[in-house]
Design an enzyme around this catalytic site. Structure first.
Site, mmCIF file in Angstrom:
data_model
loop_
_atom_site.group_PDB
_atom_site.id
_atom_site.type_symbol
_atom_site.label_atom_id
_atom_site.label_comp_id
_atom_site.label_asym_id
_atom_site.label_seq_id
_atom_site.Cartn_x
_atom_site.Cartn_y
_atom_site.Cartn_z
ATOM 1 N N LYS A 85 -34.110 1.734 49.231
ATOM 2 C CA LYS A 85 -33.151 2.725 49.360
ATOM 3 C C LYS A 85 -33.291 3.109 50.758
ATOM 4 O O LYS A 85 -34.264 3.639 51.206
ATOM 5 C CB LYS A 85 -33.452 4.010 48.480
ATOM 6 C CG LYS A 85 -32.339 4.587 47.747
ATOM 7 C CD LYS A 85 -32.831 5.380 46.705
ATOM 8 C CE LYS A 85 -31.799 6.262 46.012
ATOM 9 N NZ LYS A 85 -32.359 7.275 45.099
HETATM 10 O O1 G3P Z 1 -29.935 9.814 42.646
HETATM 11 C C1 G3P Z 1 -30.127 10.841 43.307
HETATM 12 C C2 G3P Z 1 -30.748 11.946 42.833
HETATM 13 O O2 G3P Z 1 -32.033 11.738 42.373
HETATM 14 C C3 G3P Z 1 -30.333 13.279 43.244
HETATM 15 O O3 G3P Z 1 -30.293 14.393 42.240
HETATM 16 O O4 G3P Z 1 -30.038 16.251 41.104
HETATM 17 O O5 G3P Z 1 -31.493 16.045 43.109
HETATM 18 O O6 G3P Z 1 -29.189 16.259 43.456
HETATM 19 P P1 G3P Z 1 -30.420 15.956 42.595
#
Ligand code: G3P
Length: 219
Positions: A85
């Protein structure tokens, strides 16, 4: 649409895996930091051993050289399943070009525009990850980006797959599927909500009650 689990927690991954719906896993430094007490390598290897599918691991280097070096180390741990990533930025693009040419699959993360996704596809990223929830948080429509990216990458016949990421609730998953996302990466809490419907619960209860009455009456 493929389903990835968005976590570094092996117990959550196991629960989702046992449902038979897991095609892969995505992690990030924040998710990894919640698994204190274990080495990053141990965390990733236990996920790979369980899932036997693509597992995204994020690099933290700031230059293309640092990112590529880190990526090669991770990839060498399991070339069948490790995906690197890389955050969208100039150095990230350079790193993805180098790594893609070496046959190392990259997932370009922190995508917030079609242009960013297009650039990532151009340097050979196997996946691009638009962050739906974080766009919604700014008062804009995150799902529109998924739809636009899918259209754009399809139109130019890129093999790059769109991963709907930063998924916060079941409606995001439905809309990602409707938008043609190739993959949605989903936390276990959202997967559990996808299973539940009050009418299903009510229906099961009613069937159980009626069956019990029927058996009693037939004795
Ligand atoms: O896949 C990306 C994710 O982990 C981010 O999620 O909820 O932190 O925006 P969030």
């Amino acid at each position: 649409m493929k389903i990835f689990v968005d976590t570094a927690n092996i117990e959550d991954i196991r629960k989702a895996y046992e449902l038979g719906i897991v095609d892969g896993v995505t992690t990030n430094p924040t998710l990894m930091s919640k698994e204190s007490g274990k080495s990053p390598q141990d965390i990733v290897m236990s996920i790979v051993d369980l899932v036997q599918g693509p597992v995204s691991v994020e690099v933290i280097g700031k230059t293309a050289e640092e990112m590529s070096k880190e990526a090669r180390k991770w990839f060498a741990m399991n070339p069948d399943y490790i995906v690197i990533k890389i955050p969208m930025c100039s150095e990230g693009l350079k790193a993805m070009r180098i790594l893609s040419e070496e046959g190392i699959p990259c997932n370009c993360t922190l995508i917030f525009s079609v242009n960013q996704g297009l650039l990532a596809a151009k340097v050979g990223a196997q996946y691009v990850s638009p962050f739906i929830g974080r766009i919604d948080d700014t008062g804009h429509d995150g799902m529109q980006l998924v739809e636009d990216l899918v259209d754009c990458l399809d139109y130019y016949e890129y093999d790059t797959e769109v991963i709907a990421a930063s998924v916060r609730h079941p409606l995001h998953v439905t809309q990602a599927a409707q938008a043609g996302a190739h993959i949605a990466t989903i936390p276990l809490s959202v997967i559990e909500k996808m299973i539940y419907h009050p009418l299903t619960e009510k229906g099961i209860q009613q069937f159980d009650n009626d069956w019990e009455k029927f058996i009693k009456a037939s004795k």
